[in-house]
Design an enzyme around this catalytic site. Structure first.
Site, PDB file in Angstrom:
ATOM      1  N   ARG A  59       0.741  -1.148   0.161  1.00 34.61           N
ATOM      2  CA  ARG A  59       0.025  -0.010   0.088  1.00 34.61           C
ATOM      3  C   ARG A  59       0.863   1.346   0.035  1.00 34.61           C
ATOM      4  NH1 ARG A  59      -4.206  -1.098   4.895  1.00 34.61           N
ATOM      5  NH2 ARG A  59      -2.357  -1.980   5.735  1.00 34.61           N
ATOM      6  N   ALA A 107      -4.086  -9.881  -0.994  1.00 36.90           N
ATOM      7  CA  ALA A 107      -4.441  -8.809  -0.221  1.00 36.90           C
ATOM      8  C   ALA A 107      -6.006  -8.773   0.148  1.00 36.90           C
ATOM      9  CB  ALA A 107      -4.288  -7.619  -1.042  1.00 36.90           C
ATOM     10  N   LYS A 197     -15.106 -12.282   2.943  1.00 37.27           N
ATOM     11  CA  LYS A 197     -14.414 -13.480   2.194  1.00 37.27           C
ATOM     12  C   LYS A 197     -15.218 -14.418   1.402  1.00 37.27           C
ATOM     13  CE  LYS A 197     -10.488 -13.958   2.581  1.00 37.27           C
ATOM     14  NZ  LYS A 197      -9.498 -13.222   1.736  1.00 37.27           N
TER      15      LYS A 197
END
Length: 363
Positions: A59, A107, A197
């Site tokens: 990031r 990620a 998820k």
């Protein structure tokens, strides 16, 4: 933004036909998103050791500690290129994916960044993953996308939350409805993570080769609770959860209880096996779809018994049954049927977590 220039030398790895692996060239480019995370950093290290050129995203390229973690890995010279990319800005990843044959999407947003266009982590994860898939299709060089999923998406709980099914395998999907409110322990973090998820994995699978005309194979690896050593400078969250029964910290213990309520027992997998499984799914000649990734499936009571027997120097939290029937069998064999072999069992995973926590001064 690139940190270094890659110079590729050609060297062909030879595999036996029985291995059913793709013949790779040294310099074959692969992308790893979220490269300074627990799993991703270990994966980058293994890929570099195998001779791959790695496009690694993080990031913030101004974060010296995280950049330093990746630059300190062996064999980075000429093989590692760093890119700045944030899951909250999906178009960032296209530069990193450019020219790559394989993409490991590791990620994931764990906490929500306020002040963005997304309402929560689920929206951010879905948008980021969709952007990465679109980039894979646009650049035209990517053969396969491998997504690091989580077993929180594969709960064997029945739809009404009344109990568990008899077995846990790739056909299990976590019910996303209000009947599971008790599972989340009145903590929105666990619900948000589970929804994020589960929905993201389903979305990724929808881009499988049947949908895009064979242009891209998609593999998802819902990984169990990951333990072992780390390249990071602190005990990984999942490693702390693995040994929560002997840690003097309530948050890892609460997370362990959440997993038991959601999954019946705890699927465990070693960090080294996780990364080898990712690479196996890249090097296999043809692989597509969903593969659960865990070498062990044990109860909290079995974990407590292990610590009491092999590590009597620690005080072990007492475990009581919560009333739900948990005689569930782990019947997932898809990954092993393809030829993958796990090297670490539950004892080895838990013992390595203890070694890691001791090294970090947490035990």
């Amino acid at each position: 933004m690139q940190i270094c220039v890659v110079v590729c030398e050609v060297f062909v790895y030879q595999y036996r036909d029985s291995d059913k692996r793709i013949v790779m060239e040294k310099g074959c480019k692969v992308c790893v998103t979220g490269a300074t995370g627990y799993i991703a950093s270990w994966l980058v290290k293994k890929l570099l050791a195998k001779g791959y050129t790695v496009h690694a995203t993080l990031r913030d390229l101004q974060n010296e500690s995280k950049v330093g973690l990746l630059k300190s890995l062996p064999q980075t010279q000429g093989q590692l290129v760093l890119f700045e990319a944030n899951i909250y800005s999906p178009t960032d990843f296209e530069a990193a994916i450019q020219g790559c044959e394989y993409v490991f999407h590791v990620a994931t947003p764990l906490t929500h960044e306020s002040g963005t266009q997304y309402r929560d982590t689920t929206e951010a994860a879905l948008a980021g993953s969709k952007g990465i898939v679109m980039s894979c299709l646009r650049v035209g060089t990517v053969r396969r996308l491998i997504y690091t999923a989580s077993v929180v998406s594969a709960s064997p709980l029945k739809e009404d939350g009344s109990g568990f099914k008899d077995a846990m395998d790739e056909t299990c999907w976590t019910p996303l409805n209000d009947s599971l409110a008790y599972v989340y322990l009145e903590d929105p973090y666990y619900k948000n993570y589970t929804y994020s998820k589960t929905l993201t994995e389903k979305h990724m699978l929808s881009y499988g080769s049947d949908k895009n005309g064979g242009a891209l194979e998609v593999v998802t690896l819902p990984c169990g609770l990951v333990g072992g050593d780390t390249l990071q400078s602190f005990t990984p969250t999942s490693g702390a959860v693995c040994i929560a029964l002997i840690m003097q910290d309530e948050w890892p213990y609460k997370s362990l209880k959440f997993l038991e309520k959601l999954l019946g027992k705890i699927p465990l997998v070693h960090i080294d096996d996780v990364c080898e499984a990712h690479i196996f799914c890249m090097e296999n000649t043809s692989i597509n779809g969903r593969f659960l990734c865990a070498s062990s499936y044990i109860s909290l009571q079995e974990m407590a018994n292990h610590f009491a027997l092999h590590h009597p120097e620690f005080n072990v939290k007492k475990e009581n049954a919560d009333g739900l029937e948990k005689d569930i069998k782990w019947v997932s064999t898809k990954l092993c049927d393809k030829g993958f072999v796990y090297k670490y069992d539950a004892k080895m995973i838990l013992d390595d977590c203890i070694k890691c926590a001791k090294r970090m001064g947490d035990l």
